[in-house]
Design a protein around this motif. Sequence first.
Motif, PDB file in Angstrom:
ATOM      1  N   GLY A   1      -3.270  -5.741  -2.358  1.00 35.53           N
ATOM      2  CA  GLY A   1      -2.704  -4.398  -2.289  1.00 35.53           C
ATOM      3  C   GLY A   1      -3.576  -3.353  -2.934  1.00 35.53           C
ATOM      4  O   GLY A   1      -4.663  -3.635  -3.456  1.00 35.53           O
ATOM      5  N   TYR A   2      -3.098  -2.125  -2.880  1.00 35.79           N
ATOM      6  CA  TYR A   2      -3.742  -0.997  -3.549  1.00 35.79           C
ATOM      7  C   TYR A   2      -3.298  -0.983  -5.012  1.00 35.79           C
ATOM      8  O   TYR A   2      -2.197  -1.418  -5.352  1.00 35.79           O
ATOM      9  CB  TYR A   2      -3.280   0.339  -2.967  1.00 35.79           C
ATOM     10  CG  TYR A   2      -3.634   0.662  -1.548  1.00 35.79           C
ATOM     11  CD1 TYR A   2      -4.384  -0.171  -0.737  1.00 35.79           C
ATOM     12  CD2 TYR A   2      -3.193   1.872  -1.001  1.00 35.79           C
ATOM     13  CE1 TYR A   2      -4.681   0.177   0.569  1.00 35.79           C
ATOM     14  CE2 TYR A   2      -3.478   2.236   0.302  1.00 35.79           C
ATOM     15  CZ  TYR A   2      -4.220   1.374   1.086  1.00 35.79           C
ATOM     16  OH  TYR A   2      -4.501   1.733   2.370  1.00 35.79           O
ATOM     17  N   LEU A   3      -4.128  -0.388  -5.857  1.00 32.07           N
ATOM     18  CA  LEU A   3      -3.748  -0.159  -7.251  1.00 32.07           C
ATOM     19  C   LEU A   3      -4.669   0.903  -7.841  1.00 32.07           C
ATOM     20  O   LEU A   3      -5.871   0.940  -7.530  1.00 32.07           O
ATOM     21  CB  LEU A   3      -3.861  -1.452  -8.059  1.00 32.07           C
ATOM     22  CG  LEU A   3      -2.893  -1.642  -9.226  1.00 32.07           C
ATOM     23  CD1 LEU A   3      -1.446  -1.545  -8.786  1.00 32.07           C
ATOM     24  CD2 LEU A   3      -3.144  -2.991  -9.889  1.00 32.07           C
TER      25      LEU A   3
ATOM     26  N   TYR B   1       0.841  -1.190   0.000  1.00 30.37           N
ATOM     27  CA  TYR B   1       0.000   0.000   0.000  1.00 30.37           C
ATOM     28  C   TYR B   1       0.881   1.246   0.000  1.00 30.37           C
ATOM     29  O   TYR B   1       2.090   1.169   0.216  1.00 30.37           O
ATOM     30  CB  TYR B   1      -0.930   0.011   1.216  1.00 30.37           C
ATOM     31  CG  TYR B   1      -0.234   0.080   2.567  1.00 30.37           C
ATOM     32  CD1 TYR B   1      -0.184   1.265   3.289  1.00 30.37           C
ATOM     33  CD2 TYR B   1       0.371  -1.051   3.130  1.00 30.37           C
ATOM     34  CE1 TYR B   1       0.439   1.339   4.532  1.00 30.37           C
ATOM     35  CE2 TYR B   1       0.992  -0.994   4.362  1.00 30.37           C
ATOM     36  CZ  TYR B   1       1.024   0.191   5.059  1.00 30.37           C
ATOM     37  OH  TYR B   1       1.644   0.259   6.288  1.00 30.37           O
ATOM     38  N   TRP B   2       0.294   2.371  -0.281  1.00 29.46           N
ATOM     39  CA  TRP B   2       0.997   3.648  -0.208  1.00 29.46           C
ATOM     40  C   TRP B   2       0.373   4.481   0.900  1.00 29.46           C
ATOM     41  O   TRP B   2      -0.657   4.125   1.465  1.00 29.46           O
ATOM     42  CB  TRP B   2       0.941   4.392  -1.539  1.00 29.46           C
ATOM     43  CG  TRP B   2      -0.426   4.767  -2.011  1.00 29.46           C
ATOM     44  CD1 TRP B   2      -1.253   5.707  -1.489  1.00 29.46           C
ATOM     45  CD2 TRP B   2      -1.144   4.188  -3.121  1.00 29.46           C
ATOM     46  NE1 TRP B   2      -2.434   5.769  -2.191  1.00 29.46           N
ATOM     47  CE2 TRP B   2      -2.395   4.851  -3.206  1.00 29.46           C
ATOM     48  CE3 TRP B   2      -0.840   3.205  -4.059  1.00 29.46           C
ATOM     49  CZ2 TRP B   2      -3.326   4.555  -4.186  1.00 29.46           C
ATOM     50  CZ3 TRP B   2      -1.775   2.900  -5.029  1.00 29.46           C
ATOM     51  CH2 TRP B   2      -3.001   3.571  -5.088  1.00 29.46           C
ATOM     52  N   GLY B   3       0.940   5.638   1.182  1.00 32.84           N
ATOM     53  CA  GLY B   3       0.325   6.526   2.161  1.00 32.84           C
ATOM     54  C   GLY B   3       1.333   7.279   2.987  1.00 32.84           C
ATOM     55  O   GLY B   3       2.549   7.107   2.859  1.00 32.84           O
ATOM     56  N   SER B   4       0.813   8.116   3.850  1.00 34.25           N
ATOM     57  CA  SER B   4       1.616   8.949   4.738  1.00 34.25           C
ATOM     58  C   SER B   4       2.094   8.143   5.936  1.00 34.25           C
ATOM     59  O   SER B   4       1.702   6.984   6.130  1.00 34.25           O
ATOM     60  CB  SER B   4       0.780  10.134   5.233  1.00 34.25           C
ATOM     61  OG  SER B   4      -0.314   9.657   6.008  1.00 34.25           O
TER      62      SER B   4
ATOM     63  N   ALA C   1      -8.812   4.609  -5.079  1.00 33.19           N
ATOM     64  CA  ALA C   1      -7.965   3.565  -5.633  1.00 33.19           C
ATOM     65  C   ALA C   1      -8.566   2.224  -5.265  1.00 33.19           C
ATOM     66  O   ALA C   1      -9.454   2.125  -4.428  1.00 33.19           O
ATOM     67  CB  ALA C   1      -6.542   3.675  -5.100  1.00 33.19           C
ATOM     68  N   LEU C   2      -8.088   1.189  -5.911  1.00 37.59           N
ATOM     69  CA  LEU C   2      -8.692  -0.115  -5.739  1.00 37.59           C
ATOM     70  C   LEU C   2      -7.914  -1.011  -4.795  1.00 37.59           C
ATOM     71  O   LEU C   2      -6.685  -0.949  -4.739  1.00 37.59           O
ATOM     72  CB  LEU C   2      -8.791  -0.820  -7.099  1.00 37.59           C
ATOM     73  CG  LEU C   2      -9.476  -0.057  -8.219  1.00 37.59           C
ATOM     74  CD1 LEU C   2      -9.576  -0.935  -9.455  1.00 37.59           C
ATOM     75  CD2 LEU C   2     -10.842   0.427  -7.795  1.00 37.59           C
TER      76      LEU C   2
END
Length: 461
Positions: free
Chosen positions: A104-106, A53-56, A333-334
């Motif tokens: 995961g996110y995408l 995943y992404w993020g702060s 996002a998915l």
Amino acid sequence: MAKKRMAVAGALLAGVIAVTGCSNGGAGETTNGAEQPQSPGKPTKEIKLRFTYWGSTYEKEVISKAIDKFTADTGISVEGIIIPSEYETKLTTMIASNDAPDVGYLGPPTAYKWYDDGKLANIQTLMQGDSSTQEEDYIDGVMVKKGDEIVGLMNNLESFALFYNKDAFEEAGIEAPPVKPQDAWTWEEFIEVAKKLTLDNKGRNALDPDFDAKNIRQYGFNMNLWSGTMEALLIRNGTQYYPDKGSETGINTPAFNQVFQQVADLINVHQVMPSPTTAKSMPAPAVALQSKRYAMVLDGQWVTNDFANSKGLNYGIAVLPKLTSTKAVYSGALGVVFADSKHPQEAWQLLQYITNPESAVELFRDGLWMPNRKAYYTEDSKIDIWAPLNAARVEGYRDVLVDPIVEDSQVTSEVYVKNFGEINNILFPALDQAWTGKKSVDDVMKEVMPKITPLLEGTIQ
């Protein structure tokens, strides 16, 4: 939009981000009318999932807590892998090295491509036999499909609002902006207020004949110039990249170009918004709003997490100005399951868990996410779980961002338009000429349409 949110969170879309549901596929006991997720039977053998995943930094902290809770409840261990930059590039390398994660996110455009390449599982098959999950439970557009197959589900929703510094409004003697869509400012009313709130270094506003536009200390308004924020306005002018998922593009139509020109005029004609060059020297939205470099900003609702943690910021929320309508747009996002996962059902279970406000409440209550299931917009007991009155969910939040999702909204073009990223890679660099006032939007579009037209292949069905 999701990519923008990744940049702003890593930086938004923003975002752009897949499933709100029970953690186990069954209903649990209730507290104050809110369904509580049950813990399924723990596996008889050790199962370990890998989740990218992404993020702060904050998002990492909250996701980690949700993962730990999932493990405690299910016995399924999870390795969370945060990739804050170059997410898809690094994920591509992992897949090429036969090291793909389970879940995961995408972003939607990449998800479609990878699904066609056989890299992602069909979530439709994972939902079969899961009595807790029905398609009709979700907000329209959350299930991202190709035909009857589900490529991914939005982890959450993100929508847009007008945020403002209450002190700046009070000092200017201006009434707080409206929160209900039916009371939304017209574009002309919005410009008038923005002018009153744009001040030069001697305190004169943009309506004063002696206003010094070369020495502005407080801009009345700002917005980041990308597809997410622009589509929040396009939808209110009755258009999108492909309106209503139809066969005719809205690009380079009068309604489409008008929105872009109106934004350019905020910079060059009305002088209430900084140029992109000037904006680069400005601080992040929370700091800029607190320090009154801006009096108002149009941004994704995820910034409320930053606003809530900005001491001394006295901010409010308002509905965006209307053009031909007050329709809202939402993105996300998915969440996807990778085709090579040895534990696809457990990966699906993890997606349901972390996107459930009742098991990962901080992600929702503290400002980052909005739920993806209808019940969390229609049932008071469920709304109270994720949107109680607090520093991230200030007075008016429900009017501006909760109710419109089920009453009058449309999913972003990014989710269903073919070649969406490629179109924007041509469109937005060319629009720099409009933002700087060198050319009109109509003239810019005439120049770029020969490049864009071959990419207008319609929508993904």
